[in-house]
Design a protein around this motif. Sequence first.
Motif, short mmCIF file in Angstrom:
data_model
loop_
_atom_site.label_atom_id
_atom_site.label_comp_id
_atom_site.label_asym_id
_atom_site.label_seq_id
_atom_site.Cartn_x
_atom_site.Cartn_y
_atom_site.Cartn_z
N ASP A 156 13.02 49.46 0.64
CA ASP A 156 14.39 49.45 1.17
C ASP A 156 14.45 49.34 2.69
OD1 ASP A 156 15.87 49.46 -1.17
OD2 ASP A 156 16.26 51.62 -1.15
N ILE A 157 13.39 48.89 3.33
CA ILE A 157 13.35 48.86 4.79
C ILE A 157 14.46 47.99 5.39
CG2 ILE A 157 11.73 46.96 5.10
CD1 ILE A 157 10.34 49.00 7.17
N GLY A 158 14.98 47.07 4.60
CA GLY A 158 16.10 46.25 5.06
C GLY A 158 17.36 47.04 5.33
N GLY A 188 25.17 47.31 -2.38
CA GLY A 188 24.86 46.10 -1.63
C GLY A 188 23.43 45.68 -1.84
N SER A 189 23.20 44.39 -1.69
CA SER A 189 21.86 43.85 -1.86
C SER A 189 21.40 43.05 -0.65
CB SER A 189 21.80 42.99 -3.11
OG SER A 189 22.73 41.92 -3.02
N ALA A 204 16.83 40.84 3.83
CA ALA A 204 16.68 41.30 5.22
C ALA A 204 15.39 42.11 5.39
CB ALA A 204 17.89 42.13 5.64
N GLY A 205 15.06 42.93 4.41
CA GLY A 205 13.84 43.72 4.47
C GLY A 205 12.60 42.86 4.42
N TYR A 206 12.63 41.87 3.55
CA TYR A 206 11.51 40.93 3.44
C TYR A 206 11.28 40.24 4.79
CZ TYR A 206 9.02 36.69 1.99
OH TYR A 206 8.12 35.66 1.87
N GLU A 207 12.35 39.72 5.37
CA GLU A 207 12.25 39.02 6.65
C GLU A 207 11.83 39.97 7.77
OE1 GLU A 207 16.04 37.06 7.07
OE2 GLU A 207 15.64 35.76 5.34
N ARG A 242 12.04 42.29 -1.65
CA ARG A 242 12.87 41.36 -2.43
C ARG A 242 12.81 41.63 -3.93
NH1 ARG A 242 11.32 35.41 -0.49
NH2 ARG A 242 9.70 35.96 -1.97
N THR A 243 11.66 42.08 -4.44
CA THR A 243 11.50 42.16 -5.90
C THR A 243 11.89 43.50 -6.50
OG1 THR A 243 9.17 42.85 -5.75
CG2 THR A 243 9.62 40.47 -5.83
N HIS A 244 12.14 44.52 -5.68
CA HIS A 244 12.35 45.85 -6.26
C HIS A 244 13.63 45.98 -7.08
CE1 HIS A 244 14.76 46.45 -2.57
NE2 HIS A 244 15.39 47.38 -3.28
#
Length: 193
Positions: A75-77, A89-90, A95-98, A114-116
Motif C-alpha cells: 500500500d505504499i502508494g 480507492g485504488s 501509484a505505489g508501483y511507480e 499493483r497485484t495485491h
Amino acid sequence: MPSPALRRALTDPGPRPLPDEVSELLEKLAAPPRLAAHLRAVHDVACSLADWLEKQHPELAFEREATLFGAATHDIGKTVHPEELSGPGSAHEQAGYELLLSQGIDEERARFARTHAAWSADVGVEDLLVSTADKVWKAKRVTDLEQLLVDRLTAASGQSPWEVFMALDDVLDRIAAAADGRLAFQARHPIHD
C-alpha cells in the motif's frame, strides 16, 4: 529525520518490525504513520503465512523474501493518495508501483503494489500470499482468493483439495482471531502527523 509519530508507528510494540529497507523507505517518503502501522500488520500476517507454508508445504517453492517485501510495501502508494487510508480507492495501486520503481526497486518486487488487490489465476503464489495477508489481517475472508491458494497447494502437494482447504482454513481462522489487536494497533497511529 522521521516524524515522532512515524517513528512510533515503525517501532512501537506490536506486529513484527518491517524490514530495514522498507522502514528507511517509509521514513524517506515521510509516510503517514497509519500507513506504517498498517504495513506492519499485513507484513506480520504474511510472516505467519510464510512460516506455515514452509512447514506444512515445503514442496511448494515460493520466494519468501519477495513475499514479505510485497506485504511490507503493498500500500505504499497511499503516501501519494493518503485519502485512501480512510476511504475507498485504488489509485494507490499504480501509484505505489511507480513510486517503488522511482526509488530503485525492481519490477519483480514493485509488482505487489499493483497485484495485491486484483489477483487472478496467473499471478505467483507470492502475490496470492500478499493478497491473502492484506485481507485476513482484519479477519476478512475472500473465497475466490483462498481457492486460488488451495489450487496451488493441492497441485504442489498431491493432497486432496479438501485436506488442503481444511488446513488453510484452520491457519487463516487462527490468524483472523487476532484481528482486533492488529486493528487496535493500526488505529493508535494517526493518518496525518
